[in-house]
Motif scaffolding. Structure first.
Motif, PDB file in Angstrom:
ATOM      1  N   ASP A 247     -47.198  80.867 -46.178  1.00 15.75           N
ATOM      2  CA  ASP A 247     -46.858  79.847 -45.191  1.00 15.75           C
ATOM      3  C   ASP A 247     -47.158  78.480 -45.796  1.00 15.75           C
ATOM      4  O   ASP A 247     -48.116  78.324 -46.562  1.00 15.75           O
ATOM      5  N   ILE A 248     -46.343  77.489 -45.443  1.00 12.41           N
ATOM      6  CA  ILE A 248     -46.643  76.098 -45.782  1.00 12.41           C
ATOM      7  C   ILE A 248     -46.441  75.254 -44.525  1.00 12.41           C
ATOM      8  O   ILE A 248     -45.789  75.692 -43.564  1.00 12.41           O
ATOM      9  N   GLU A 249     -46.992  74.047 -44.522  1.00 12.32           N
ATOM     10  CA  GLU A 249     -46.795  73.123 -43.416  1.00 12.32           C
ATOM     11  C   GLU A 249     -45.966  71.933 -43.890  1.00 12.32           C
ATOM     12  O   GLU A 249     -46.111  71.480 -45.034  1.00 12.32           O
ATOM     13  N   VAL A 250     -45.075  71.466 -43.014  1.00 19.15           N
ATOM     14  CA  VAL A 250     -44.249  70.289 -43.310  1.00 19.15           C
ATOM     15  C   VAL A 250     -44.312  69.353 -42.109  1.00 19.15           C
ATOM     16  O   VAL A 250     -44.778  69.719 -41.022  1.00 19.15           O
ATOM     17  N   ASP A 251     -43.843  68.134 -42.313  1.00 13.67           N
ATOM     18  CA  ASP A 251     -43.768  67.164 -41.223  1.00 13.67           C
ATOM     19  C   ASP A 251     -42.923  67.739 -40.083  1.00 13.67           C
ATOM     20  O   ASP A 251     -41.768  68.125 -40.275  1.00 13.67           O
ATOM     21  N   GLY A 252     -43.504  67.790 -38.889  1.00 15.95           N
ATOM     22  CA  GLY A 252     -42.808  68.391 -37.758  1.00 15.95           C
ATOM     23  C   GLY A 252     -41.604  67.611 -37.282  1.00 15.95           C
ATOM     24  O   GLY A 252     -40.819  68.122 -36.475  1.00 15.95           O
ATOM     25  N   LYS A 253     -41.428  66.371 -37.762  1.00 16.32           N
ATOM     26  CA  LYS A 253     -40.323  65.530 -37.297  1.00 16.32           C
ATOM     27  C   LYS A 253     -39.066  65.679 -38.153  1.00 16.32           C
ATOM     28  O   LYS A 253     -38.009  65.142 -37.794  1.00 16.32           O
ATOM     29  N   ILE A 254     -39.171  66.367 -39.281  1.00 14.12           N
ATOM     30  CA  ILE A 254     -37.980  66.505 -40.133  1.00 14.12           C
ATOM     31  C   ILE A 254     -37.068  67.598 -39.576  1.00 14.12           C
ATOM     32  O   ILE A 254     -37.469  68.398 -38.725  1.00 14.12           O
ATOM     33  N   VAL A 256     -34.495  70.984 -39.598  1.00 12.41           N
ATOM     34  CA  VAL A 256     -34.590  72.345 -40.122  1.00 12.41           C
ATOM     35  C   VAL A 256     -34.051  72.398 -41.542  1.00 12.41           C
ATOM     36  O   VAL A 256     -34.621  73.067 -42.417  1.00 12.41           O
ATOM     37  N   GLN A 257     -32.963  71.663 -41.799  1.00  9.04           N
ATOM     38  CA  GLN A 257     -32.360  71.633 -43.139  1.00  9.04           C
ATOM     39  C   GLN A 257     -33.351  71.077 -44.165  1.00  9.04           C
ATOM     40  O   GLN A 257     -33.497  71.629 -45.267  1.00  9.04           O
ATOM     41  N   GLU A 258     -34.058  70.011 -43.805  1.00 11.26           N
ATOM     42  CA  GLU A 258     -35.032  69.415 -44.722  1.00 11.26           C
ATOM     43  C   GLU A 258     -36.200  70.364 -44.958  1.00 11.26           C
ATOM     44  O   GLU A 258     -36.709  70.493 -46.083  1.00 11.26           O
ATOM     45  N   GLY A 259     -36.636  71.042 -43.905  1.00  8.62           N
ATOM     46  CA  GLY A 259     -37.722  72.017 -44.062  1.00  8.62           C
ATOM     47  C   GLY A 259     -37.309  73.164 -44.967  1.00  8.62           C
ATOM     48  O   GLY A 259     -38.099  73.638 -45.798  1.00  8.62           O
ATOM     49  N   HIS A 260     -36.054  73.589 -44.801  1.00  9.46           N
ATOM     50  CA  HIS A 260     -35.534  74.661 -45.658  1.00  9.46           C
ATOM     51  C   HIS A 260     -35.484  74.224 -47.117  1.00  9.46           C
ATOM     52  O   HIS A 260     -35.824  75.005 -48.026  1.00  9.46           O
ATOM     53  N   GLU A 261     -35.088  72.981 -47.364  1.00 12.04           N
ATOM     54  CA  GLU A 261     -35.011  72.478 -48.738  1.00 12.04           C
ATOM     55  C   GLU A 261     -36.394  72.409 -49.389  1.00 12.04           C
ATOM     56  O   GLU A 261     -36.546  72.712 -50.575  1.00 12.04           O
ATOM     57  N   VAL A 282     -41.125  82.129 -48.059  1.00 10.81           N
ATOM     58  CA  VAL A 282     -41.870  80.974 -47.559  1.00 10.81           C
ATOM     59  C   VAL A 282     -41.582  80.773 -46.070  1.00 10.81           C
ATOM     60  O   VAL A 282     -40.418  80.614 -45.668  1.00 10.81           O
ATOM     61  N   HIS A 283     -42.642  80.774 -45.269  1.00 12.00           N
ATOM     62  CA  HIS A 283     -42.521  80.490 -43.839  1.00 12.00           C
ATOM     63  C   HIS A 283     -42.988  79.059 -43.591  1.00 12.00           C
ATOM     64  O   HIS A 283     -44.046  78.648 -44.067  1.00 12.00           O
ATOM     65  N   VAL A 284     -42.190  78.293 -42.853  1.00 10.26           N
ATOM     66  CA  VAL A 284     -42.469  76.870 -42.628  1.00 10.26           C
ATOM     67  C   VAL A 284     -43.064  76.653 -41.241  1.00 10.26           C
ATOM     68  O   VAL A 284     -42.558  77.185 -40.243  1.00 10.26           O
TER      69      VAL A 284
END
Length: 312
Positions: A247-254, A256-261, A282-284
Protein backbone atom coordinates in the motif's frame (compact mmCIF):
# COMPACT_ATOMS: atom_id res chain seq x y z
CA UNK A 1 22.57 -18.87 -22.78
CA UNK A 2 19.02 -18.94 -21.34
CA UNK A 3 18.23 -20.01 -17.78
CA UNK A 4 16.58 -23.24 -18.93
CA UNK A 5 19.57 -24.24 -21.07
CA UNK A 6 22.01 -23.52 -18.24
CA UNK A 7 20.02 -25.60 -15.75
CA UNK A 8 19.62 -28.53 -18.14
CA UNK A 9 23.32 -28.65 -18.93
CA UNK A 10 24.28 -28.44 -15.26
CA UNK A 11 21.75 -31.12 -14.37
CA UNK A 12 23.06 -33.61 -16.92
CA UNK A 13 26.67 -32.93 -15.90
CA UNK A 14 25.69 -33.76 -12.32
CA UNK A 15 23.97 -36.99 -13.36
CA UNK A 16 26.88 -38.35 -15.40
CA UNK A 17 29.62 -37.23 -12.99
CA UNK A 18 27.89 -38.73 -9.95
CA UNK A 19 27.03 -41.94 -11.83
CA UNK A 20 30.70 -42.46 -12.67
CA UNK A 21 31.89 -41.71 -9.12
CA UNK A 22 29.19 -43.87 -7.51
CA UNK A 23 29.99 -46.89 -9.68
CA UNK A 24 33.72 -46.49 -9.05
CA UNK A 25 33.41 -46.15 -5.26
CA UNK A 26 30.86 -48.94 -4.80
CA UNK A 27 32.99 -51.33 -6.87
CA UNK A 28 36.21 -50.49 -5.01
CA UNK A 29 34.53 -50.42 -1.59
CA UNK A 30 32.89 -53.82 -2.16
CA UNK A 31 35.82 -55.70 -3.66
CA UNK A 32 38.57 -54.07 -1.59
CA UNK A 33 36.81 -54.41 1.80
CA UNK A 34 36.36 -50.70 2.63
CA UNK A 35 33.08 -49.97 4.39
CA UNK A 36 33.81 -46.24 4.37
CA UNK A 37 34.42 -46.13 0.61
CA UNK A 38 31.31 -48.24 0.03
CA UNK A 39 29.31 -45.84 2.24
CA UNK A 40 30.68 -42.90 0.31
CA UNK A 41 29.64 -44.65 -2.91
CA UNK A 42 26.10 -45.17 -1.66
CA UNK A 43 25.89 -41.49 -0.71
CA UNK A 44 27.11 -40.53 -4.19
CA UNK A 45 24.51 -42.85 -5.73
CA UNK A 46 21.79 -40.74 -4.09
CA UNK A 47 23.35 -37.72 -5.80
CA UNK A 48 22.37 -39.23 -9.16
CA UNK A 49 18.76 -39.11 -8.07
CA UNK A 50 19.06 -35.55 -6.74
CA UNK A 51 20.62 -34.43 -10.02
CA UNK A 52 17.70 -35.98 -11.92
CA UNK A 53 15.31 -34.12 -9.63
CA UNK A 54 17.03 -30.83 -10.46
CA UNK A 55 16.64 -31.65 -14.16
CA UNK A 56 12.92 -32.39 -13.90
CA UNK A 57 12.20 -29.39 -11.68
CA UNK A 58 14.12 -27.08 -14.02
CA UNK A 59 12.00 -28.17 -16.99
CA UNK A 60 8.76 -27.66 -15.06
CA UNK A 61 9.80 -24.28 -13.58
CA UNK A 62 10.53 -22.94 -17.07
CA UNK A 63 6.87 -23.26 -18.09
CA UNK A 64 5.01 -19.93 -18.42
CA UNK A 65 2.10 -18.99 -16.12
CA UNK A 66 -1.29 -20.48 -17.00
CA UNK A 67 -4.87 -20.48 -15.73
CA UNK A 68 -4.11 -22.94 -12.92
CA UNK A 69 -0.70 -21.45 -12.03
CA UNK A 70 -1.04 -17.67 -12.52
CA UNK A 71 2.17 -17.01 -10.54
CA UNK A 72 4.15 -19.46 -12.69
CA UNK A 73 5.70 -22.84 -11.89
CA UNK A 74 8.93 -21.75 -10.19
CA UNK A 75 7.99 -23.05 -6.73
CA UNK A 76 8.53 -26.57 -8.04
CA UNK A 77 12.23 -25.94 -7.32
CA UNK A 78 11.54 -25.57 -3.59
CA UNK A 79 9.40 -28.71 -3.67
CA UNK A 80 12.20 -30.53 -5.50
CA UNK A 81 14.70 -29.38 -2.88
CA UNK A 82 12.40 -30.83 -0.21
CA UNK A 83 12.38 -34.17 -2.06
CA UNK A 84 16.18 -34.01 -2.23
CA UNK A 85 16.32 -33.56 1.54
CA UNK A 86 14.11 -36.64 2.12
CA UNK A 87 16.25 -38.78 -0.21
CA UNK A 88 19.44 -37.64 1.50
CA UNK A 89 17.94 -38.31 4.94
CA UNK A 90 16.87 -41.83 3.97
CA UNK A 91 20.35 -42.63 2.65
CA UNK A 92 21.97 -41.25 5.80
CA UNK A 93 19.62 -43.08 8.17
CA UNK A 94 20.10 -46.41 6.36
CA UNK A 95 23.86 -45.99 6.44
CA UNK A 96 23.79 -45.14 10.15
CA UNK A 97 21.85 -48.29 11.02
CA UNK A 98 24.24 -50.44 8.96
CA UNK A 99 27.34 -48.82 10.49
CA UNK A 100 26.07 -49.17 14.06
CA UNK A 101 25.35 -52.85 13.44
CA UNK A 102 28.87 -53.52 12.15
CA UNK A 103 30.48 -51.63 15.03
CA UNK A 104 28.34 -53.45 17.61
CA UNK A 105 29.12 -56.86 16.11
CA UNK A 106 32.79 -56.01 15.61
CA UNK A 107 32.70 -56.81 11.89
CA UNK A 108 36.03 -55.23 10.98
CA UNK A 109 37.74 -55.99 7.68
CA UNK A 110 41.24 -55.43 6.30
CA UNK A 111 41.27 -52.96 3.40
CA UNK A 112 43.02 -54.43 0.37
CA UNK A 113 45.52 -52.53 -1.80
CA UNK A 114 45.91 -48.80 -2.47
CA UNK A 115 43.01 -48.37 -4.92
CA UNK A 116 40.59 -47.20 -2.17
CA UNK A 117 43.04 -44.37 -1.42
CA UNK A 118 43.24 -43.38 -5.09
CA UNK A 119 39.46 -43.46 -5.47
CA UNK A 120 39.03 -41.21 -2.43
CA UNK A 121 41.43 -38.66 -3.90
CA UNK A 122 39.57 -38.74 -7.23
CA UNK A 123 36.29 -38.23 -5.38
CA UNK A 124 37.65 -35.22 -3.44
CA UNK A 125 38.79 -33.53 -6.65
CA UNK A 126 35.58 -34.30 -8.58
CA UNK A 127 33.23 -33.26 -5.76
CA UNK A 128 35.14 -30.01 -5.26
CA UNK A 129 34.65 -29.16 -8.93
CA UNK A 130 30.97 -30.15 -8.83
CA UNK A 131 30.34 -28.03 -5.73
CA UNK A 132 31.92 -24.92 -7.27
CA UNK A 133 30.18 -25.47 -10.60
CA UNK A 134 26.68 -26.15 -9.23
CA UNK A 135 26.89 -23.38 -6.63
CA UNK A 136 27.83 -20.86 -9.33
CA UNK A 137 24.99 -22.10 -11.52
CA UNK A 138 22.53 -21.91 -8.61
CA UNK A 139 23.55 -18.34 -7.81
CA UNK A 140 23.52 -17.31 -11.46
CA UNK A 141 20.02 -18.57 -12.20
CA UNK A 142 18.75 -18.01 -8.62
CA UNK A 143 17.76 -21.67 -8.17
CA UNK A 144 17.17 -23.03 -4.65
CA UNK A 145 17.32 -26.65 -5.83
CA UNK A 146 20.70 -26.18 -7.53
CA UNK A 147 22.09 -24.44 -4.44
CA UNK A 148 20.77 -27.31 -2.29
CA UNK A 149 22.44 -29.81 -4.60
CA UNK A 150 25.68 -27.81 -4.43
CA UNK A 151 25.61 -27.85 -0.63
CA UNK A 152 25.21 -31.60 -0.83
CA UNK A 153 28.33 -31.71 -3.02
CA UNK A 154 30.21 -29.62 -0.44
CA UNK A 155 29.27 -32.11 2.22
CA UNK A 156 30.60 -34.89 -0.02
CA UNK A 157 34.02 -33.21 -0.12
CA UNK A 158 34.25 -33.55 3.65
CA UNK A 159 32.96 -37.11 3.49
CA UNK A 160 35.54 -38.21 0.92
CA UNK A 161 38.31 -36.43 2.84
CA UNK A 162 37.31 -38.26 6.01
CA UNK A 163 37.22 -41.56 4.14
CA UNK A 164 40.74 -40.91 2.82
CA UNK A 165 42.06 -40.39 6.37
CA UNK A 166 40.26 -43.48 7.67
CA UNK A 167 41.80 -45.68 4.97
CA UNK A 168 45.28 -44.43 5.83
CA UNK A 169 44.69 -45.18 9.52
CA UNK A 170 43.29 -48.62 8.69
CA UNK A 171 46.50 -49.41 6.85
CA UNK A 172 48.32 -48.86 10.15
CA UNK A 173 46.19 -51.45 11.95
CA UNK A 174 43.32 -49.30 13.22
CA UNK A 175 40.65 -51.49 11.62
CA UNK A 176 37.79 -50.06 13.68
CA UNK A 177 38.31 -46.60 12.14
CA UNK A 178 36.65 -47.63 8.86
CA UNK A 179 33.33 -48.44 10.54
CA UNK A 180 33.43 -45.36 12.78
CA UNK A 181 34.06 -43.10 9.80
CA UNK A 182 31.09 -44.66 7.99
CA UNK A 183 28.99 -43.76 11.05
CA UNK A 184 30.33 -40.19 10.98
CA UNK A 185 29.46 -39.94 7.29
CA UNK A 186 25.88 -40.98 7.99
CA UNK A 187 25.57 -38.24 10.64
CA UNK A 188 26.88 -35.60 8.19
CA UNK A 189 24.47 -36.80 5.51
CA UNK A 190 21.50 -36.51 7.89
CA UNK A 191 22.65 -33.03 8.97
CA UNK A 192 22.72 -31.89 5.35
CA UNK A 193 19.19 -33.22 4.84
CA UNK A 194 17.87 -31.17 7.77
CA UNK A 195 19.65 -28.02 6.55
CA UNK A 196 18.15 -28.28 3.06
CA UNK A 197 14.68 -28.99 4.49
CA UNK A 198 14.86 -25.96 6.77
CA UNK A 199 16.14 -23.54 4.14
CA UNK A 200 13.40 -24.35 1.61
CA UNK A 201 10.65 -24.05 4.23
CA UNK A 202 10.75 -20.24 4.01
CA UNK A 203 9.84 -20.21 0.33
CA UNK A 204 7.03 -22.76 0.62
CA UNK A 205 5.52 -20.84 3.55
CA UNK A 206 5.82 -17.51 1.69
CA UNK A 207 8.44 -16.37 4.20
CA UNK A 208 11.64 -14.38 3.69
CA UNK A 209 14.84 -15.31 5.51
CA UNK A 210 16.66 -12.27 4.09
CA UNK A 211 14.83 -8.98 4.62
CA UNK A 212 17.20 -6.96 2.42
CA UNK A 213 14.62 -7.14 -0.38
CA UNK A 214 12.39 -4.85 1.69
CA UNK A 215 15.15 -2.24 1.96
CA UNK A 216 15.48 -2.32 -1.83
CA UNK A 217 11.74 -1.77 -2.22
CA UNK A 218 11.62 1.23 0.14
CA UNK A 219 14.72 2.71 -1.50
CA UNK A 220 13.02 2.49 -4.90
CA UNK A 221 9.81 4.14 -3.63
CA UNK A 222 11.78 7.12 -2.27
CA UNK A 223 12.61 8.03 -5.88
CA UNK A 224 8.93 8.32 -6.87
CA UNK A 225 7.43 11.75 -6.41
CA UNK A 226 3.96 11.78 -4.87
CA UNK A 227 4.22 8.35 -3.18
CA UNK A 228 4.14 8.46 0.61
CA UNK A 229 4.15 6.08 3.57
CA UNK A 230 4.66 2.67 1.89
CA UNK A 231 3.24 0.06 4.24
CA UNK A 232 1.63 -3.37 4.39
CA UNK A 233 4.49 -4.52 2.15
CA UNK A 234 4.56 -8.29 1.63
CA UNK A 235 7.03 -10.20 -0.50
CA UNK A 236 6.77 -13.83 -1.49
CA UNK A 237 9.24 -15.91 -3.41
CA UNK A 238 8.52 -18.39 -6.19
CA UNK A 239 11.74 -19.96 -7.38
CA UNK A 240 13.99 -17.12 -8.49
CA UNK A 241 11.09 -14.63 -8.74
CA UNK A 242 9.62 -12.26 -6.18
CA UNK A 243 6.03 -11.00 -6.04
CA UNK A 244 5.26 -7.84 -4.06
CA UNK A 245 1.98 -6.58 -2.57
CA UNK A 246 1.92 -3.16 -0.90
CA UNK A 247 0.00 0.00 0.00
CA UNK A 248 1.09 3.59 -0.57
CA UNK A 249 -0.51 6.93 0.30
CA UNK A 250 -1.07 9.79 -2.15
CA UNK A 251 -2.63 13.24 -1.97
CA UNK A 252 -6.36 12.65 -1.55
CA UNK A 253 -7.21 15.61 -3.81
CA UNK A 254 -5.63 14.21 -6.98
CA UNK A 255 -7.63 12.30 -9.59
CA UNK A 256 -7.87 8.54 -9.88
CA UNK A 257 -5.81 8.77 -13.09
CA UNK A 258 -3.01 10.62 -11.27
CA UNK A 259 -3.06 8.11 -8.42
CA UNK A 260 -2.85 5.28 -10.92
CA UNK A 261 0.15 6.91 -12.63
CA UNK A 262 1.98 7.25 -9.31
CA UNK A 263 1.29 3.58 -8.52
CA UNK A 264 2.60 2.60 -11.94
CA UNK A 265 5.81 4.58 -11.41
CA UNK A 266 6.24 2.87 -8.03
CA UNK A 267 5.89 -0.54 -9.68
CA UNK A 268 8.44 0.23 -12.39
CA UNK A 269 10.91 1.73 -9.89
CA UNK A 270 10.77 -1.39 -7.72
CA UNK A 271 11.21 -3.79 -10.65
CA UNK A 272 14.13 -1.67 -11.89
CA UNK A 273 15.74 -1.91 -8.45
CA UNK A 274 15.70 -5.72 -8.51
CA UNK A 275 15.20 -7.67 -11.75
CA UNK A 276 14.09 -10.75 -9.80
CA UNK A 277 10.83 -8.97 -8.93
CA UNK A 278 8.31 -10.24 -11.47
CA UNK A 279 5.26 -8.22 -10.43
CA UNK A 280 4.16 -5.54 -7.96
CA UNK A 281 0.58 -4.97 -6.81
CA UNK A 282 0.15 -1.41 -5.45
CA UNK A 283 -2.93 -0.30 -3.51
CA UNK A 284 -3.45 3.47 -3.27
CA UNK A 285 -4.82 5.23 -0.17
CA UNK A 286 -5.28 8.92 0.72
CA UNK A 287 -2.65 10.48 2.99
CA UNK A 288 -3.50 9.99 6.67
CA UNK A 289 -5.77 7.02 6.11
CA UNK A 290 -6.09 4.97 9.29
CA UNK A 291 -7.63 1.51 9.37
CA UNK A 292 -6.94 -1.95 10.68
CA UNK A 293 -5.09 -3.81 7.94
CA UNK A 294 -3.62 -7.21 7.29
CA UNK A 295 -0.03 -7.82 8.33
CA UNK A 296 2.75 -6.30 6.27
CA UNK A 297 5.98 -4.39 6.80
CA UNK A 298 6.61 -0.65 6.82
CA UNK A 299 9.83 1.30 6.44
CA UNK A 300 9.91 2.12 10.16
CA UNK A 301 9.65 -1.55 11.06
CA UNK A 302 12.58 -2.48 8.83
CA UNK A 303 14.76 0.31 10.23
CA UNK A 304 13.81 -0.29 13.85
CA UNK A 305 13.45 -4.06 13.84
CA UNK A 306 10.43 -6.22 13.11
CA UNK A 307 7.53 -5.81 15.53
CA UNK A 308 4.67 -8.28 15.64
CA UNK A 309 2.21 -5.38 16.12
CA UNK A 310 1.35 -4.04 12.70
CA UNK A 311 -1.10 -1.33 13.78
CA UNK A 312 -0.37 2.09 12.33
Amino acid sequence: MERNDISLRAGWIGVFANAFLAALKIFVGWFFNSTAVLADGIDTATDIFTSLITLISSRISSRPPDETHPYGHEKIEAIAAKIVSFVIFYAGASLMVSSLRKIYLGQYTVIIGVLPIVVSLISIAAKTWLFIYKYRVGKKIKSSVFIADALNMRNDILISSTVFVSIILSKYGLLWVDGVVALMISAMVIKTAFEIFRETSYELMDGMANLDIYNQIFKAIETVRGAFNPHKVRVRQAGYKYFVDMDIEVDGKISVQEGHEIATRVKHAIIKQNDRIADVMVHVEPIGNVEKEAYGLSQNQIKGGIDSDNQR
